[in-house]
Write a protein that holds these residues in place. Structure first.
Motif, PDB file in Angstrom:
ATOM      1  N   GLY A  22      10.279 -16.375 -12.207  1.00 46.84           N
ATOM      2  CA  GLY A  22      10.889 -17.706 -12.064  1.00 46.84           C
ATOM      3  C   GLY A  22      12.355 -17.775 -12.475  1.00 46.84           C
ATOM      4  N   HIS A  23      12.918 -16.659 -12.909  1.00 45.49           N
ATOM      5  CA  HIS A  23      14.308 -16.685 -13.371  1.00 45.49           C
ATOM      6  C   HIS A  23      15.076 -15.477 -12.845  1.00 45.49           C
ATOM      7  CE1 HIS A  23      17.634 -15.902 -16.216  1.00 45.49           C
ATOM      8  NE2 HIS A  23      17.810 -17.197 -16.041  1.00 45.49           N
ATOM      9  N   VAL A  24      16.347 -15.685 -12.502  1.00 49.38           N
ATOM     10  CA  VAL A  24      17.194 -14.580 -12.041  1.00 49.38           C
ATOM     11  C   VAL A  24      18.439 -14.516 -12.909  1.00 49.38           C
ATOM     12  CG1 VAL A  24      18.399 -13.569 -10.064  1.00 49.38           C
ATOM     13  CG2 VAL A  24      16.585 -15.200  -9.680  1.00 49.38           C
ATOM     14  N   ARG A  53      22.593 -19.901  -4.422  1.00 49.24           N
ATOM     15  CA  ARG A  53      22.019 -21.055  -3.720  1.00 49.24           C
ATOM     16  C   ARG A  53      20.625 -20.721  -3.170  1.00 49.24           C
ATOM     17  NH1 ARG A  53      25.574 -25.128  -2.239  1.00 49.24           N
ATOM     18  NH2 ARG A  53      27.708 -24.812  -2.960  1.00 49.24           N
ATOM     19  N   MET A  54      20.474 -19.508  -2.628  1.00 48.00           N
ATOM     20  CA  MET A  54      19.186 -19.105  -2.052  1.00 48.00           C
ATOM     21  C   MET A  54      18.114 -19.074  -3.153  1.00 48.00           C
ATOM     22  SD  MET A  54      17.117 -16.223  -1.815  1.00 48.00           S
ATOM     23  CE  MET A  54      18.141 -14.810  -2.143  1.00 48.00           C
ATOM     24  N   PHE A  55      18.459 -18.529  -4.319  1.00 46.17           N
ATOM     25  CA  PHE A  55      17.481 -18.493  -5.411  1.00 46.17           C
ATOM     26  C   PHE A  55      17.110 -19.907  -5.854  1.00 46.17           C
ATOM     27  CE2 PHE A  55      19.201 -14.097  -6.345  1.00 46.17           C
ATOM     28  CZ  PHE A  55      18.039 -13.447  -5.978  1.00 46.17           C
ATOM     29  N   LEU A  60      13.860 -20.870  -8.201  1.00 47.26           N
ATOM     30  CA  LEU A  60      14.100 -20.049  -9.398  1.00 47.26           C
ATOM     31  C   LEU A  60      15.244 -20.659 -10.209  1.00 47.26           C
ATOM     32  CD1 LEU A  60      13.231 -17.815  -6.971  1.00 47.26           C
ATOM     33  CD2 LEU A  60      13.458 -16.316  -8.915  1.00 47.26           C
ATOM     34  N   THR A  61      15.240 -20.419 -11.505  1.00 50.38           N
ATOM     35  CA  THR A  61      16.410 -20.788 -12.295  1.00 50.38           C
ATOM     36  C   THR A  61      17.348 -19.578 -12.314  1.00 50.38           C
ATOM     37  OG1 THR A  61      15.252 -20.130 -14.303  1.00 50.38           O
ATOM     38  CG2 THR A  61      15.240 -22.478 -13.767  1.00 50.38           C
ATOM     39  N   VAL A  62      18.639 -19.850 -12.451  1.00 49.39           N
ATOM     40  CA  VAL A  62      19.630 -18.777 -12.317  1.00 49.39           C
ATOM     41  C   VAL A  62      20.603 -18.789 -13.493  1.00 49.39           C
ATOM     42  CG1 VAL A  62      21.541 -17.901 -10.882  1.00 49.39           C
ATOM     43  CG2 VAL A  62      19.552 -18.936  -9.773  1.00 49.39           C
ATOM     44  N   THR A  63      20.810 -17.637 -14.098  1.00 45.57           N
ATOM     45  CA  THR A  63      21.939 -17.463 -15.016  1.00 45.57           C
ATOM     46  C   THR A  63      22.841 -16.439 -14.366  1.00 45.57           C
ATOM     47  OG1 THR A  63      20.438 -17.750 -16.881  1.00 45.57           O
ATOM     48  CG2 THR A  63      22.628 -16.871 -17.385  1.00 45.57           C
ATOM     49  N   ASN A  64      24.058 -16.862 -14.012  1.00 40.74           N
ATOM     50  CA  ASN A  64      24.954 -15.870 -13.388  1.00 40.74           C
ATOM     51  C   ASN A  64      26.316 -15.853 -14.069  1.00 40.74           C
ATOM     52  OD1 ASN A  64      25.670 -18.348 -12.009  1.00 40.74           O
ATOM     53  ND2 ASN A  64      26.750 -17.090 -10.519  1.00 40.74           N
ATOM     54  N   VAL A  65      26.885 -14.667 -14.048  1.00 37.23           N
ATOM     55  CA  VAL A  65      28.142 -14.416 -14.756  1.00 37.23           C
ATOM     56  C   VAL A  65      29.142 -13.881 -13.745  1.00 37.23           C
ATOM     57  CG1 VAL A  65      29.249 -13.065 -16.596  1.00 37.23           C
ATOM     58  CG2 VAL A  65      26.840 -13.758 -16.839  1.00 37.23           C
ATOM     59  N   LEU A 364      15.014 -21.596   5.388  1.00 39.97           N
ATOM     60  CA  LEU A 364      15.021 -20.885   4.094  1.00 39.97           C
ATOM     61  C   LEU A 364      14.517 -19.444   4.273  1.00 39.97           C
ATOM     62  CD1 LEU A 364      15.635 -21.049   1.094  1.00 39.97           C
ATOM     63  CD2 LEU A 364      13.335 -21.946   0.699  1.00 39.97           C
ATOM     64  N   ALA A 365      13.556 -19.252   5.184  1.00 39.89           N
ATOM     65  CA  ALA A 365      13.022 -17.895   5.406  1.00 39.89           C
ATOM     66  C   ALA A 365      14.131 -16.983   5.937  1.00 39.89           C
ATOM     67  CB  ALA A 365      11.852 -17.929   6.382  1.00 39.89           C
ATOM     68  N   ALA A 366      14.978 -17.506   6.844  1.00 42.81           N
ATOM     69  CA  ALA A 366      16.063 -16.679   7.395  1.00 42.81           C
ATOM     70  C   ALA A 366      17.025 -16.269   6.290  1.00 42.81           C
ATOM     71  CB  ALA A 366      16.801 -17.442   8.497  1.00 42.81           C
TER      72      ALA A 366
END
Ligand code: AMP
Ligand code: ZN
Length: 474
Positions: A22-24, A53-55, A60-65, A364-366
């Motif tokens: 559930g998290h990326v 955006r896709m995640f 999913l929740t996202v933490t990105n740096v 969303l599948a694409a």
């Protein structure tokens, strides 16, 4: 929904499985702020934005740096030699290094906002993580991976790391053969790289720090290992960047990090192909001739037209920039916005959830299938034209598409809709009626004079087969 992504490490499209369900967590190499970002750089940052955006749309929740490189990047990465790009940029602009770092970081953030990139969770600057970089080098030193070249710096001995170069198939000869530079003879292996560079003794650098090895500055690769581990931990899901980074920068990041973590460090490596210029060369900052988003805006292009152009391609294919290609994308984008504005004026009806879900899942599948944005755009064209979907359902789907692809259809369409549907003052309507009467009497001079009056008051009157139409001037 199943998410599949091409992993440069395995050279295969793989099903994405997050470390924490559930998290990326992902890290993207950011800009070196010695100049404006060019639109090729922005292509790579759009890739990171699309992933996020896709995640998010997959729940999913996202933490990105995304880091900001403001120190340590030399003009010659292959050999850790040449000028510091920041110092060179400062000399060019007649400013201090710190001033150009701030100036170009602010410009970069404006480009990101214009390109509608979601802000990363963290945007660390390399100069704020010097201690972490020193700690990284100390740990590598304790584990026996480093050596000193007197008067030059502390180097990483790549022969100590058998997996070196795995990201590009472990083919180290390419590093030697591909380089057009003289190698530093004092290095033990051609692929060795600087972890800490000493300041020159004959001149003072604007950016330098004390370290256990002497005054100097970190090697460029150290920052991404240190900052990603500080903010995402010792094992995270994805690392992104432009394809040029895979051979040296990312190979070096892996070599620095895995001896410390003692296990695979990143699960998926995702790289964007280049934006090329018309002469078939990679668009590059160092060439001194490049297109920034500011230039596109000055020429009247909406940054969303450029985003649309990128999304019509695939991130793993090279894309050649030309003004004709941008014009074609701008027209395609404008047509879609026009259709959305027309939908806003349509009888909405009720949102049909079954119809909504079917289109939502197709789109969303694409995008979840290795970011096939071009396919998604074809489905969107079909959706807009479809007579079987009512306006309310279409508008709700466009809102979802805006979240997923960041193309700001609703925002741009709303501006058109509002311009065309504002309350028209009675005197303007009276003038337009007077003009119509003058035309009916074939008094063209009077009709033109009234049109000019209407125009001066900020309105445009147009003749249509159903009579006149009045719109507010933009
Ligand atoms: P830089 O600011 O030079 O450190 O580069 C920032 C990012 O842009 C890196 O991920 C590069 O790999 C990427 N990049 C550089 N040139 C291009 C290009 N022509 N097309 C796509 N990405 C690029
Ligand atoms: Zn990096």
């Amino acid at each position: 929904m199943t998410i599949r992504l091409f992993n440069t490490m395995s050279r295969k499209i793989e099903e994405f499985k997050p470390i924490t369900p559930g998290h990326v967590g992902f890290y993207s190499c950011g800009p070196t702020v010695y100049h404006y970002a060019h639109i090729g750089n922005l292509r790579t940052f759009v890739l990171a934005d699309l992933l996020k955006r896709m995640f998010l749309e997959n729940g999913l929740t996202v933490t990105n740096v995304m880091n900001i490189t403001d120190v340590g990047h030399l003009t010659n990465d292959d050999d850790d030699s040449g000028d510091d790009k920041m110092e060179r940029g400062a000399a060019r602009d007649h400013k201090s290094v710190w001033d150009i770092a701030k100036f170009y970081t602010d410009e970069f953030l404006r480009d990101c906002a214009d390109m509608n990139l979601l802000p990363p969770t963290h945007m660390p600057r390399a100069t704020d993580y010097i201690q972490q970089q020193i700690d990284l080098v100390k740990q590598l030193e304790e584990r026996g991976y480093t050596y000193e070249i007197p008067g030059d710096g502390i180097y990483y001995d790549t022969s100590k790391f058998p997996r070196y170069g795995a990201l590009t198939g472990g083919n180290l000869s390419g590093n030697r053969a591909g380089a057009r530079v003289q190698f530093n003879d004092a290095k033990r292996n051609p692929t060795d790289f600087a972890l800490w560079k000493f300041s020159p003794t004959d001149k003072k650098r604007q950016m330098e720090w004390d370290s256990p090895w002497g005054v100097g500055f970190p090697g460029w690769h150290a920052e991404c290992s240190a900052m990603s581990m500080a903010l995402l931990g010792d094992h995270f899901d994805i690392h992104t960047g432009g394809i040029d980074l895979s051979r040296v920068h990312h190979a070096n990041e892996i070599a620095q990090s895995e001896p410390i973590t003692g296990a695979p460090w990143v699960n998926y490596w995702i790289h964007s192909e280049f934006l090329m210029d018309k002469s078939g060369e990679k668009m590059a900052k160092s060439s001194g001739e490049f297109l920034s988003l500011g230039v596109l805006k000055e020429r009247g292009y909406d940054p969303m037209a450029y985003r649309y152009m990128l999304l019509r391609g695939h991130y793993q294919s090279q894309l050649v920039f030309s003004w004709d290609a941008l014009d074609a994308a701008a027209n395609g984008y404008k047509n879609l916005v026009r259709r959305v504005a027309d939908l806003m004026a349509d009888t909405p009806g009720e949102v049909d959830n079954t119809v909504y879900d079917a289109w939502h899942d197709r789109i969303l599948a694409a995008v979840s299938d290795n970011l096939k944005t071009a396919e998604a755009l074809v489905i969107i064209q079909d959706l807009i034209k479809s007579p079987d979907v009512n306006a309310a359902t279409k508008i709700k789907l466009i809102e979802f598409i805006d979240r997923l692809l960041g193309l700001e259809f609703i925002d741009r369409a709303k501006k058109i809709y509002e311009r065309e549907n504002v309350n028209i003052p009675a005197e303007i309507i009276d003038m337009a009626n007077a003009r119509a009467a003058a035309k009916a009497e074939r008094d063209w001079g009077r009709a033109d004079a009234i049109r000019t009056q209407i125009d001066t008051a900020g309105w445009t009157v147009m003749d249509t087969p159903d009579g006149f139409k009045i719109t507010k001037k933009s």
